[in-house]
Design an enzyme around this catalytic site. Structure first.
Site, PDB file in Angstrom:
ATOM      1  N   GLN A 103       6.487 -15.010  50.251  1.00 49.54           N
ATOM      2  CA  GLN A 103       6.234 -14.639  51.647  1.00 49.54           C
ATOM      3  C   GLN A 103       5.002 -13.750  51.808  1.00 49.54           C
ATOM      4  O   GLN A 103       4.689 -13.330  52.918  1.00 49.54           O
ATOM      5  CB  GLN A 103       7.456 -13.919  52.225  1.00 49.54           C
ATOM      6  CG  GLN A 103       8.710 -14.752  52.310  1.00 49.54           C
ATOM      7  CD  GLN A 103       8.624 -15.858  53.359  1.00 49.54           C
ATOM      8  OE1 GLN A 103       7.728 -15.870  54.204  1.00 49.54           O
ATOM      9  NE2 GLN A 103       9.550 -16.799  53.311  1.00 49.54           N
ATOM     10  N   SER A 152       4.302 -20.323  46.669  1.00 55.97           N
ATOM     11  CA  SER A 152       4.720 -21.636  47.156  1.00 55.97           C
ATOM     12  C   SER A 152       3.812 -22.051  48.307  1.00 55.97           C
ATOM     13  O   SER A 152       3.906 -21.496  49.404  1.00 55.97           O
ATOM     14  CB  SER A 152       6.171 -21.588  47.617  1.00 55.97           C
ATOM     15  OG  SER A 152       6.653 -22.886  47.881  1.00 55.97           O
ATOM     16  N   HIS A 191       3.765 -24.340  50.482  1.00 54.93           N
ATOM     17  CA  HIS A 191       4.308 -24.766  51.773  1.00 54.93           C
ATOM     18  C   HIS A 191       4.602 -23.580  52.697  1.00 54.93           C
ATOM     19  O   HIS A 191       4.875 -23.773  53.887  1.00 54.93           O
ATOM     20  CB  HIS A 191       5.557 -25.642  51.590  1.00 54.93           C
ATOM     21  CG  HIS A 191       6.831 -24.903  51.380  1.00 54.93           C
ATOM     22  ND1 HIS A 191       7.724 -24.634  52.388  1.00 54.93           N
ATOM     23  CD2 HIS A 191       7.378 -24.378  50.258  1.00 54.93           C
ATOM     24  CE1 HIS A 191       8.769 -23.990  51.904  1.00 54.93           C
ATOM     25  NE2 HIS A 191       8.584 -23.814  50.612  1.00 54.93           N
ATOM     26  N   THR A 209       4.244 -34.738  33.833  1.00 52.87           N
ATOM     27  CA  THR A 209       2.914 -35.169  34.250  1.00 52.87           C
ATOM     28  C   THR A 209       2.362 -34.219  35.301  1.00 52.87           C
ATOM     29  O   THR A 209       3.013 -34.002  36.332  1.00 52.87           O
ATOM     30  CB  THR A 209       2.976 -36.592  34.830  1.00 52.87           C
ATOM     31  OG1 THR A 209       3.499 -37.476  33.844  1.00 52.87           O
ATOM     32  CG2 THR A 209       1.596 -37.056  35.262  1.00 52.87           C
ATOM     33  N   CYS A 219      22.025 -22.494  55.188  1.00 49.02           N
ATOM     34  CA  CYS A 219      23.444 -22.791  54.930  1.00 49.02           C
ATOM     35  C   CYS A 219      24.343 -21.592  55.213  1.00 49.02           C
ATOM     36  O   CYS A 219      25.457 -21.516  54.706  1.00 49.02           O
ATOM     37  CB  CYS A 219      23.623 -23.260  53.488  1.00 49.02           C
ATOM     38  SG  CYS A 219      23.041 -22.069  52.261  1.00 49.02           S
TER      39      CYS A 219
END
Length: 373
Positions: free
Chosen positions: A178, A196, A198, A234, A320
């Site tokens: 974050q 990350s 995204h 890979t 969740c």
């Protein structure tokens, strides 16, 4: 639709998508292959890796590509502790960590390792005095997020790293998921750091783990040659190049983006605090991108669903979450279970417009009229 859940996922920047597609078309070879197409792909991977390393202030050999922050956190937390070869060793973390860190710690506890959680101050930061008291000669790892995902509190990474200088056998892992594009990334004294793309307008399925040279790490995925001994498989060249572009855009535009989001955050706080039932849980020093609040008497999941019915997207502590589960972060800061049950998160972006904010506030007022007595 008004999207206010940018801390969960961000839309890929068009330049990132273009970098991905161009790389996929231009480099069909496997970077692990010895033929000319493989060599060309490997050279492009080395170029992208060198660029990422330069932007982060690390060496190219210290970068490990993963599938995302969850894998990076698992590789760092489990890999460091398992490489130490000391069953029953000691680990310190916080109640603010992402589920991928908490889950890794729980797995290590089942293997016999001891885990302590350091207390959180009312400002949302790790209690450094308590951390100092918890440190032991057999402490193998301290794992802490740079910015927590629920409150947006910025952790004192430099001070934590300084405390660990007297414990050379203890490693420091920082989950910076974050933090990238929001605050400067602190690398001094950090042994591993997860990122990350995204979360900063890159692609899902792409992750980075920075592992400092000399840090022992037990791989979690075995089998098959690759560009690093710490993660078989890979190499996903196009994802690496897209991660490079996302990081470049995030760091280049960081100041302007933070300035825009800061103005939105101030307006939002001012408007929300006009409601006597609202309590802002995010500390004053939090990143402006995250604003956690509670509406007294209404569970966070209930308010989230009510906003969703009005095409407004916000989040509770996780996708969740159940109605009976309070936010651990808010509970740690406030000590108030009811307040933690009522908490939910707005997360902003440089893409958020004034019009969207006004639309959210209208929907919020409508929900208050419907849900509050």
């Amino acid at each position: 639709m008004i999207y206010l859940d940018y801390s969960a996922n961000t839309p890929a920047d068009p330049a990132v998508l273009a970098a991905f597609c161009e790389t996929e078309r231009a480099y069909p070879g496997n970077p692990n292959s010895a033929h000319p197409a493989g060599q060309a792909a490997r050279a492009e991977l080395a170029r992208a890796t060198g660029s990422i390393a330069w932007m982060l202030g690390v060496r190219p050999g210290e970068i490990i590509y993963t599938s995302g922050a969850s894998e990076s956190n698992n590789l760092a937390v489990k890999g460091i502790v398992q490489a130490a070869g000391r069953p029953g060793g000691h680990i310190i973390s916080t109640a603010l960590e992402h589920a991928s860190v908490k889950g890794a710690l729980a797995a290590l506890q089942r293997q016999g390792f001891q885990v302590d959680l350091v207390g959180i101050t009312p400002e949302g930061t790790a209690d450094l005095d308590q951390l100092r008291a918890l440190l032991r000669e057999d402490t193998l790892l301290v794992s802490v997020c740079a910015v927590d995902s629920e409150l947006g509190a910025v952790q004192p990474i430099r001070q934590i790293a300084e405390l660990l200088r007297d414990y050379p056998s203890c490693r420091l892992h920082v989950d910076a998921t974050q933090a990238a594009g929001k605050v400067p990334l602190v690398m001094d004294g950090v042994d591993t750091m997860s990122l990350s793309p995204h979360k900063f307008y890159g692609l899902n399925g792409s992750g980075l783990l920075i592992k400092r040279r000399g840090v022992a790490l037990e791989p979690q995925i075995h089998g098959g040659a690759s560009v690093t001994p710490y993660r078989s498989g890979t190499p996903a060249l196009a994802l690496a190049v897209s991660a490079e572009k996302a990081l470049e855009l995030a760091l280049t535009n960081q100041q302007d983006r933070v300035r825009h989001v800061g103005a939105l955050n101030r307006r939002l706080r001012e408007a929300l605090l006009r409601y006597p039932q609202v309590r802002i849980n995010s500390p004053a020093g939090a990143v402006p991108h995250i604003l956690n609040l509670s509406v007294r008497g209404v569970k966070g999941t209930v308010f989230q669903r009510a906003l969703g019915q009005r095409d407004v997207c916000v989040s509770v502590r996780s996708a969740c979450s159940s109605d009976g589960a309070p936010s651990p972060a808010v509970l740690a800061v406030s000590g108030d279970r009811r307040n933690a049950l009522s908490s939910w998160r707005i997360s902003l972006s440089h893409l958020t417009s004034e019009e969207e904010l006004a639309g959210f506030l209208r929907a919020f007022d409508d929900c208050c009229r419907a849900l509050l007595p």
